[in-house]
Design a protein around this motif. Structure first.
Motif, PDB file in Angstrom:
ATOM      1  N   ALA A  93       0.785  -1.265   0.018  1.00 36.18           N
ATOM      2  CA  ALA A  93      -0.182   0.129   0.155  1.00 36.18           C
ATOM      3  C   ALA A  93       0.879   1.364   0.054  1.00 36.18           C
ATOM      4  O   ALA A  93       2.059   1.237   0.208  1.00 36.18           O
ATOM      5  CB  ALA A  93      -1.132  -0.214   1.287  1.00 36.18           C
ATOM      6  N   ASP A  94       0.358   2.299  -0.408  1.00 42.78           N
ATOM      7  CA  ASP A  94       1.170   3.747  -0.340  1.00 42.78           C
ATOM      8  C   ASP A  94       0.348   4.909   0.302  1.00 42.78           C
ATOM      9  O   ASP A  94      -1.191   4.488   0.244  1.00 42.78           O
ATOM     10  CB  ASP A  94       1.483   4.122  -1.583  1.00 42.78           C
ATOM     11  N   ARG A  95       0.542   5.576   0.982  1.00 46.54           N
ATOM     12  CA  ARG A  95      -0.253   6.860   1.685  1.00 46.54           C
ATOM     13  C   ARG A  95       0.127   8.159   1.137  1.00 46.54           C
ATOM     14  O   ARG A  95       1.334   8.380   0.668  1.00 46.54           O
ATOM     15  CB  ARG A  95       0.221   6.430   3.284  1.00 46.54           C
ATOM     16  N   LEU A  96      -0.541   9.072   1.554  1.00 46.55           N
ATOM     17  CA  LEU A  96      -0.609  10.345   1.232  1.00 46.55           C
ATOM     18  C   LEU A  96       0.458  11.102   2.084  1.00 46.55           C
ATOM     19  O   LEU A  96       1.310  11.763   1.083  1.00 46.55           O
ATOM     20  CB  LEU A  96      -1.940  11.194   1.481  1.00 46.55           C
ATOM     21  N   SER A  97       0.664  10.886   3.008  1.00 49.61           N
ATOM     22  CA  SER A  97       1.726  11.838   3.697  1.00 49.61           C
ATOM     23  C   SER A  97       2.515  10.912   4.580  1.00 49.61           C
ATOM     24  O   SER A  97       2.174   9.801   5.235  1.00 49.61           O
ATOM     25  CB  SER A  97       1.140  12.826   4.775  1.00 49.61           C
ATOM     26  N   ASN A  98       4.031  10.876   4.740  1.00 51.63           N
ATOM     27  CA  ASN A  98       5.056  10.372   5.527  1.00 51.63           C
ATOM     28  C   ASN A  98       5.148  10.997   6.664  1.00 51.63           C
ATOM     29  O   ASN A  98       6.273  10.538   7.636  1.00 51.63           O
ATOM     30  CB  ASN A  98       6.105  10.185   4.637  1.00 51.63           C
ATOM     31  N   ASN A 141      10.230   2.241   2.043  1.00 55.55           N
ATOM     32  CA  ASN A 141      11.343   2.986   1.297  1.00 55.55           C
ATOM     33  C   ASN A 141      11.772   3.988   2.220  1.00 55.55           C
ATOM     34  O   ASN A 141      11.439   4.565   2.746  1.00 55.55           O
ATOM     35  CB  ASN A 141      10.944   3.593   0.006  1.00 55.55           C
ATOM     36  N   THR A 142      13.270   3.881   2.128  1.00 54.69           N
ATOM     37  CA  THR A 142      14.046   5.007   2.805  1.00 54.69           C
ATOM     38  C   THR A 142      14.303   6.391   2.007  1.00 54.69           C
ATOM     39  O   THR A 142      14.887   7.093   2.634  1.00 54.69           O
ATOM     40  CB  THR A 142      15.370   4.355   3.343  1.00 54.69           C
ATOM     41  N   GLY A 143      13.955   6.309   0.843  1.00 52.55           N
ATOM     42  CA  GLY A 143      14.308   7.351   0.171  1.00 52.55           C
ATOM     43  C   GLY A 143      13.203   7.524  -0.827  1.00 52.55           C
ATOM     44  O   GLY A 143      12.485   6.678  -1.081  1.00 52.55           O
ATOM     45  N   ASN A 144      13.387   8.575  -1.828  1.00 52.14           N
ATOM     46  CA  ASN A 144      12.425   8.845  -2.906  1.00 52.14           C
ATOM     47  C   ASN A 144      12.376   7.345  -3.894  1.00 52.14           C
ATOM     48  O   ASN A 144      13.579   7.141  -4.346  1.00 52.14           O
ATOM     49  CB  ASN A 144      12.800   9.934  -3.567  1.00 52.14           C
ATOM     50  N   VAL A 145      11.317   7.250  -4.366  1.00 51.56           N
ATOM     51  CA  VAL A 145      11.184   5.941  -5.117  1.00 51.56           C
ATOM     52  C   VAL A 145      10.284   6.268  -6.362  1.00 51.56           C
ATOM     53  O   VAL A 145       9.006   6.780  -5.979  1.00 51.56           O
ATOM     54  CB  VAL A 145      10.576   4.857  -4.411  1.00 51.56           C
ATOM     55  N   SER A 195       6.705   6.114   2.296  1.00 47.98           N
ATOM     56  CA  SER A 195       5.353   6.162   1.877  1.00 47.98           C
ATOM     57  C   SER A 195       4.789   4.897   1.050  1.00 47.98           C
ATOM     58  O   SER A 195       3.655   4.975   0.712  1.00 47.98           O
ATOM     59  CB  SER A 195       5.571   7.469   0.861  1.00 47.98           C
ATOM     60  N   PHE A 196       5.711   4.341   0.753  1.00 46.15           N
ATOM     61  CA  PHE A 196       5.662   3.036   0.064  1.00 46.15           C
ATOM     62  C   PHE A 196       5.897   1.722   1.009  1.00 46.15           C
ATOM     63  O   PHE A 196       6.876   1.668   1.375  1.00 46.15           O
ATOM     64  CB  PHE A 196       6.027   2.947  -1.214  1.00 46.15           C
ATOM     65  N   PHE A 197       4.857   0.565   1.166  1.00 50.44           N
ATOM     66  CA  PHE A 197       5.165  -0.263   1.920  1.00 50.44           C
ATOM     67  C   PHE A 197       4.807  -1.589   1.317  1.00 50.44           C
ATOM     68  O   PHE A 197       3.692  -1.749   0.642  1.00 50.44           O
ATOM     69  CB  PHE A 197       4.052  -0.132   3.194  1.00 50.44           C
TER      70      PHE A 197
END
Length: 491
Positions: A129-134, A237-241, A273-275
């Motif tokens: 899943a991914d979310r709107l805000s981290n 993710n630990t950085g921008n993907v 933001s991505f899991f």
């Protein structure tokens, strides 16, 4: 670094790869063979494929690879579908409610996805899943329901929890000393409350929830083991993907690249933001307990097993399967010769991942347009994973050589809704009758005395036979007559 190593490697056993310690631990997590069928690397795009097997990733997508089932990339555009309030994982589904509205940005799901793989008869489940805000902790759950669960127009949900419904919880808290946590729990009504404040696998984690597996991790990866074998992992993710630009939402339209974070660049996942994750369900809860029908991703208010539920994404995830075959074995005139009777036989097979229940086989009586003629041929209480049952029957028909249909329905749980179906047809052979008649006669003569005279008596007998039989095979012994004549002659 750890994250660099993970992004560069897929989760496999391979002598050709140099694995970091963490990936070495995660490598056997889901793989039932030498290589994992899916790439868990905190990146939705297919990065590297080495070895004999090409692993899938969310951008492949899995249904073009080796997946048995793939939900597609399911969109959840705000302010759509959030829990109604007061909902918890410990409550049955009919106690939940939903509405359109807003949740905290960190709990706002934008997409969710799940895929299933059959590896050497092990059921491997991958989810994400991914979310709107981290900005804030990530507390997520991923339900796999046995019954068909849908969000009804009245704000309720269809379906009920079934023993064996499986929930994967992943927590990625952001406090300086916090560590990621993963747990696999199953729905178990025998759990009236938590066994203690620190439940262990096998114990009750909360009301209706039994803990099967748990583990804690470091940074952005968490895995859980059982008997020395890692059976579950989750990553973020630990950085921008970058978001895969070519992936269709649910396979029917709407690019995944429409993802726009609360803060950041459209089409890019900021850190945490991505899991994604995966479990070997067969090794955790049993090889016969994988007959699921629905998938739900959810966000939660805290790490507690009794946390309030926030946002959700729900979709079909049918892993149960029933198959039916049929052969029309023959036919004949009925007893009154006003129509025909045909016989048939076939096999019902469970081709899914778990036991199916309340199996009903129904024949259409050779009249598919008239359902009032349908009749039940056979019922089976259950059919185990990989098992099969034979059935047979007959039906009457006014037509010669009809097409005969049969259907089967089953439930994923004992007493559940019979939403698992299959059907087929068979062409019955034409009954062929070749009319024919056969006459035989034999004579025998004797000399007898009659009224003081010698008389020659001729006795004769014979049969008149209808040689018309089933499909042209002669029928015999239909009728016979015997007669006597006398011929007189002088002495």
């Amino acid at each position: 670094s750890l994250s660099q190593a993970r992004r560069g490697l897929k989760m496999i056993y391979s002598l050709t790869l140099t694995l970091t310690l963490l990936l070495a631990l995660c490598a056997p997590a889901l793989a039932a063979t030498a290589e994992s069928p899916f790439e868990l690397d905190a990146n939705p795009q297919d990065n590297i494929d080495t070895g004999a097997v090409m692993s899938d990733d969310w951008d492949t997508p899995p249904d073009t690879g080796g997946a048995t089932k793939f939900t597609g990339i399911i969109q959840d555009t705000a302010p759509r579908s959030i829990f109604g309030g007061g909902d918890k994982d410990i409550l049955d589904i009919d106690k939940w409610s939903w509405k359109d509205g807003s949740v905290p940005d960190k709990d706002d799901l934008t997409h969710a996805y799940a895929a299933a793989y059959n590896e050497n008869s092990d059921l491997l489940l991958y989810f994400g899943a991914d979310r709107l805000s981290n900005v804030g902790d990530a507390f997520m759950g991923f339900w796999f329901f046995k019954q068909k669960v849908t969000a009804l127009p009245n704000g309720k949900f269809s379906g009920m929890h079934t023993v064996g419904d499986t929930l994967v919880l992943i927590n990625f808290p952001q406090a300086s000393n916090a560590v990621p946590y993963l747990a696999v729990v199953t729905w178990d009504p025998t759990c009236s409350k938590a066994t203690n404040n620190d439940p262990q696998p096998g114990q009750c984690a909360a009301t209706n929830l039994r803990l099967k597996l748990q583990g804690s991790g470091a940074n952005d990866v968490v895995c859980a083991s059982q008997g020395g074998t890692t059976l579950a992992c989750a990553l973020t993710n630990t950085g921008n993907v970058p978001v895969p630009a070519s992936t269709l939402a649910n396979g029917v339209g709407g690019l995944w690249s429409d993802y726009t974070p609360k803060s950041g660049t459209q089409g890019t996942f900021p850190f945490e933001s991505f899991f994604e994750g995966g479990i070997n369900l067969s090794q955790i809860v049993g090889s016969s307990d994988g007959c699921f029908s629905s998938f739900m991703a959810e966000t939660r208010s805290s790490s507690s097993f009794t946390a309030a539920l926030k946002d959700f994404v729900l979709d079909n995830f049918e892993l149960c399967k029933v198959e039916i075959t049929k052969v029309c074995t023959g036919g004949d005139l009925n007893e009154t010769e006003t129509g025909f009777t045909f016989s048939f036989e076939g096999v019902v097979t469970n081709g899914g991942f778990g036991t199916i229940y309340d199996v009903v086989v129904t024949d259409d009586n050779g009249t598919p347009a008239n359902t009032s003629d349908d009749f039940i041929v056979a019922t089976f209480d259950s059919i185990a994973k990989g098992g099969s049952e034979d059935y047979s029957g007959s039906f009457g028909s006014a037509g010669n050589g009809p097409t005969n249909g049969v259907s089967v329905k089953a439930a994923s749980s004992d007493g559940g809704q019979q939403t698992i179906t299959d059907s087929t047809t068979a062409d019955c052979p034409t009954v062929v009758k070749t009319p024919g008649i056969d006459v035989t006669k034999s004579c025998e003569t004797k000399v007898i005395t009659d009224s003081n005279q010698l008389v020659v008596r001729v006795d004769f007998s014979g049969e008149v036979c209808n040689t018309t039989g089933k499909n042209g095979i002669p029928a015999v012994g239909l009728r016979s007559e015997e007669h006597t004549s006398e011929l007189q002659s002088p002495c």
